[in-house]
Scaffold this active site. Structure first.
Site, PDB file in Angstrom:
ATOM      1  N   SER A  62       0.826  -1.207   0.000  1.00  0.00           N
ATOM      2  CA  SER A  62       0.000   0.000   0.000  1.00  0.00           C
ATOM      3  C   SER A  62       0.862   1.260   0.000  1.00  0.00           C
ATOM      4  CB  SER A  62      -0.913   0.027   1.223  1.00  0.00           C
ATOM      5  OG  SER A  62      -1.621  -1.172   1.333  1.00  0.00           O
TER       6      SER A  62
HETATM    7  N1  SAH Z   1      -0.721  -4.906   4.038  1.00  0.00           N
HETATM    8  C1  SAH Z   1       0.029  -5.188   2.844  1.00  0.00           C
HETATM    9  C2  SAH Z   1      -0.747  -4.854   1.585  1.00  0.00           C
HETATM   10  C3  SAH Z   1      -1.353  -6.067   1.127  1.00  0.00           C
HETATM   11  S1  SAH Z   1      -2.236  -6.098  -0.400  1.00  0.00           S
HETATM   12  C4  SAH Z   1       1.372  -4.517   2.840  1.00  0.00           C
HETATM   13  O1  SAH Z   1       1.657  -3.711   3.742  1.00  0.00           O
HETATM   14  O2  SAH Z   1       2.179  -4.812   1.949  1.00  0.00           O
HETATM   15  C5  SAH Z   1      -3.517  -7.178   0.121  1.00  0.00           C
HETATM   16  C6  SAH Z   1      -3.106  -8.578   0.486  1.00  0.00           C
HETATM   17  O3  SAH Z   1      -4.269  -9.243   0.945  1.00  0.00           O
HETATM   18  C7  SAH Z   1      -2.578  -9.401  -0.685  1.00  0.00           C
HETATM   19  O4  SAH Z   1      -1.305  -9.903  -0.381  1.00  0.00           O
HETATM   20  C8  SAH Z   1      -3.611 -10.519  -0.821  1.00  0.00           C
HETATM   21  O5  SAH Z   1      -3.040 -11.756  -1.209  1.00  0.00           O
HETATM   22  C9  SAH Z   1      -4.171 -10.591   0.594  1.00  0.00           C
HETATM   23  N2  SAH Z   1      -5.493 -11.208   0.710  1.00  0.00           N
HETATM   24  C10 SAH Z   1      -6.585 -11.050  -0.079  1.00  0.00           C
HETATM   25  N3  SAH Z   1      -7.608 -11.793   0.378  1.00  0.00           N
HETATM   26  C11 SAH Z   1      -7.152 -12.428   1.502  1.00  0.00           C
HETATM   27  C12 SAH Z   1      -7.726 -13.340   2.433  1.00  0.00           C
HETATM   28  N4  SAH Z   1      -8.990 -13.785   2.338  1.00  0.00           N
HETATM   29  N5  SAH Z   1      -6.959 -13.782   3.450  1.00  0.00           N
HETATM   30  C13 SAH Z   1      -5.678 -13.376   3.604  1.00  0.00           C
HETATM   31  N6  SAH Z   1      -5.079 -12.523   2.755  1.00  0.00           N
HETATM   32  C14 SAH Z   1      -5.807 -12.046   1.718  1.00  0.00           C
END
Ligand code: SAH
Length: 216
Positions: A62
């Site tokens: 993000s």
């Molecule tokens: N917080 C992260 C940004 C992540 S982007 C950072 O600081 O880099 C969103 C993430 O959510 C992705 O890696 C995606 O694979 C994950 N995601 C999506 N649906 C999910 C679920 N049901 N359970 C766990 N992770 C999930």
């Protein structure tokens, strides 16, 4: 002596302040965690630009402002136990770990979870547990979490997560809205009288998807 990376770091913090981040403890945590360690190697040079960047598995780290904003809006206290859904690079989890007692972070891609664990170890964030699994199910069987932060966009509030939130003022923050469409950060505050909902800023996140990823 001030070198280029000090200047970059000062500009990074200044841009967060300018955009309205006022909580000193949040700014300190953002200052503490080296974002360049959480982006892909080819993006090291632009790690401190205020933009989201692609990471493995088609996901994104993000934008720094959104990380700082959500962290501030969570209203963390040092004794809090925090659940994050969507570990991705591990950056948001690292920032949270500086402000809370304990962070549990769930990621549906095993590869991302493994890389995040390595990075978090490398930056000395040792109060974080990264779990591979479906975050929509939360982490059943634990004590309720004081704070829950979802970092992927949900089309509806995942009720299972509400169930794992402390009922004496527990706060959950999530991007809510259609996949690829207009989304808003929503703050849910749980008390014995029910769940209050506030709409915060407009955002764009990758989707929250059910189940563990079939690919790595
Ligand atoms: N917080 C992260 C940004 C992540 S982007 C950072 O600081 O880099 C969103 C993430 O959510 C992705 O890696 C995606 O694979 C994950 N995601 C999506 N649906 C999910 C679920 N049901 N359970 C766990 N992770 C999930």
């Amino acid at each position: 002596m001030r070198d280029a990376s000090d200047t970059r770091q000062m500009e990074f913090l200044l841009s967060l302040r300018r955009r309205g981040i006022g909580d000193q403890s949040v700014l300190r945590a953002m200052d503490d965690i080296p974002r360049d360690r959480f982006v892909e190697l080819e993006h090291t040079e632009i790690a401190y630009a205020d933009q989201a960047l692609p990471i493995a598995c088609g996901q994104t780290i993000s934008q720094p402002f959104v990380v700082a904003y959500m962290t501030e809006q969570l209203r963390l206290r040092p004794h809090h136990r925090v659940l994050e859904i969507g570990t991705g690079s591990g950056y948001q989890a690292a920032v949270l770990s500086r402000l809370a007692r304990e962070v549990v972070s769930v990621e549906r891609y095993r590869t991302l979870a493994e890389h995040a664990r390595e990075r978090l170890r490398a930056v000395g964030a040792n109060n974080i547990e990264v779990i591979t699994g479906d975050g929509m199910e939360g982490v059943p069987g634990r004590v309720a979490f004081d704070r829950i932060i979802v970092t992927a966009a949900a089309e509806a509030v995942p009720q299972t997560l509400i169930g794992q939130l402390a009922d004496d003022g527990g706060v959950m923050l999530l991007p809510l809205g259609p996949h690829g469409g207009p989304q808003r950060i929503v703050r849910l505050t749980k008390t014995k009288d029910g769940v209050a909902q506030e709409e915060l800023i407009a955002v764009r996140f990758v989707p929250l998807l059910p189940g563990r990823a079939r690919e790595l």
